[in-house]
Design an enzyme around this catalytic site. Structure first.
Site, PDB file in Angstrom:
ATOM      1  N   ASP A  27      12.427 -41.310  10.496  1.00 30.20           N
ATOM      2  CA  ASP A  27      11.645 -40.256  11.174  1.00 30.20           C
ATOM      3  C   ASP A  27      10.310 -40.072  10.443  1.00 30.20           C
ATOM      4  O   ASP A  27       9.442 -39.325  10.896  1.00 30.20           O
ATOM      5  CB  ASP A  27      12.440 -38.947  11.310  1.00 30.20           C
TER       6      ASP A  27
ATOM      7  N   GLU B 164      17.194 -39.408  -2.419  1.00 32.09           N
ATOM      8  CA  GLU B 164      15.730 -39.311  -2.432  1.00 32.09           C
ATOM      9  C   GLU B 164      15.261 -38.216  -3.390  1.00 32.09           C
ATOM     10  O   GLU B 164      15.796 -37.097  -3.390  1.00 32.09           O
ATOM     11  CB  GLU B 164      15.219 -38.993  -1.008  1.00 32.09           C
TER      12      GLU B 164
HETATM   13  O1  KIV Z   1      12.294 -41.427   7.327  1.00 33.12           O
HETATM   14  C1  KIV Z   1      12.323 -42.193   6.354  1.00 33.12           C
HETATM   15  O2  KIV Z   1      11.510 -43.107   6.212  1.00 33.12           O
HETATM   16  C2  KIV Z   1      13.385 -41.991   5.374  1.00 33.12           C
HETATM   17  C3  KIV Z   1      13.340 -42.808   4.131  1.00 33.12           C
HETATM   18  C4  KIV Z   1      12.285 -42.313   3.244  1.00 33.12           C
HETATM   19  C5  KIV Z   1      14.649 -42.865   3.452  1.00 33.12           C
HETATM   20  O3  KIV Z   1      14.230 -41.183   5.570  1.00 33.12           O
END
Ligand code: KIV
Length: 283
Positions: free
Chosen positions: A46, A183
């Protein structure tokens, strides 16, 4: 397809101590390139909201936007596992809404979905798993929770918070998620979680001890303005784009592009006829 990456492949990779690579992609050509390069997981994140659509966070991203990008990525990925990132409010309201939206990702070509959060979304995750949809968890600095967190701050910085994150990670594993994104947490916490889980952890801003690593493709290629501490720029495609566009601009303005080399040519006799007709004003 031979060597198709599945959730089982990833479990086997963790068991062998083999690192897993995940990158984001939002379009067909990027997905094809990542797939051919051998990336094991392509996440239709997202993050498309900030990175591609110009939103200031991931919160405005809709299911329709995610499905549009998922279809394009699924057409480009042959070997990699395609994971669709469930956007804000696509699963939070109820189990049934979560299952229906997760199912829409699968119908669009994703092979699994990713859901942010721990205990508070456990019911949602279980409902998706019960419907046969593989789920990737996501703990730590989960961007859909920024207003509750008070911004993009590193999470689990105290021993107490680290223990609580480990408890949530174990609960997600018990529920049946096939992998877990960690994260924005200290490396010590990511290491502890990784050592205490059988499922693979995939880190972003979580240090070197996770079972795999993920970056946002546009960040690592130098195509976005933001450069958080954890991003390593493997290329500067932004600069290269700027240079190419300036050169095109200059050559067009100066009449240097296109030359005949880049043009179509009539057969000689037809060109001659055209020229003669022109002399006779035969139009
Ligand atoms: O939306 C995204 O790119 C993510 C990654 C950073 C894990 O959730």
């Amino acid at each position: 397809m031979e060597n198709k990456i599945t959730t089982t492949t990833l479990a086997e990779m963790k068991a062998r101590g083999e690192k897993i690579c995940m990158l984001t992609a939002y379009d067909y050509p990027s997905a094809r390139l990542l797939d051919e390069a051998g990336v094991e997981i392509i996440l239709v994140g997202d993050s498309v909201g900030n990175v591609l659509l110009g939103y200031s966070s991931t919160l405005p991203v809709t299911m329709e936007e995610m499905l549009h990008h998922t279809r394009a990525v699924a057409r480009g990925a042959k070997r990699a596992l395609v994971v669709g990132d469930m956007p804000f409010l696509s699963y939070q309201p109820s189990d049934s809404e979560g299952v229906l939206n997760a199912g829409r990702f699968i119908k669009a070509g994703a092979e699994a979905v990713k859901v942010e959060g721990g205990a508070s979304v456990a019911g949602r995750i279980k409902a998706m798993l019960d419907a046969g949809i593989p789920v990737m968890g996501h703990l730590g600095l989960t961007p859909q929770w920024i207003h509750q967190f008070g911004g993009y701050r590193v999470r689990a910085k105290t021993a107490e918070a680290a223990k609580s994150l480990l408890r949530e990670a174990k609960e997600l594993e018990r529920l049946g998620v096939f992998s877990l994104v960690l994260e924005g947490i200290p490396w010590q916490v990511a290491k502890l979680v990784t050592e205490n889980l059988k499922i693979p952890t995939i880190g972003i801003g979580a240090g070197p001890y996770c079972d795999g690593q993920v970056l946002v493709l546009h960040d690592m290629l130098g195509l976005s303005d933001r450069v958080p501490k954890f991003v390593k720029r493997y290329a500067n495609l932004g600069e290269e784009m700027r240079r190419a566009v300036s050169e095109f601009l200059r050559e067009v303005k100066e009449g240097k592009f296109p030359t005949r080399e880049f043009s179509y040519e009539m057969p000689a006799e037809e060109a001659e006829k055209l020229e003669k007709g022109q002399e006779a004003e035969d139009f």
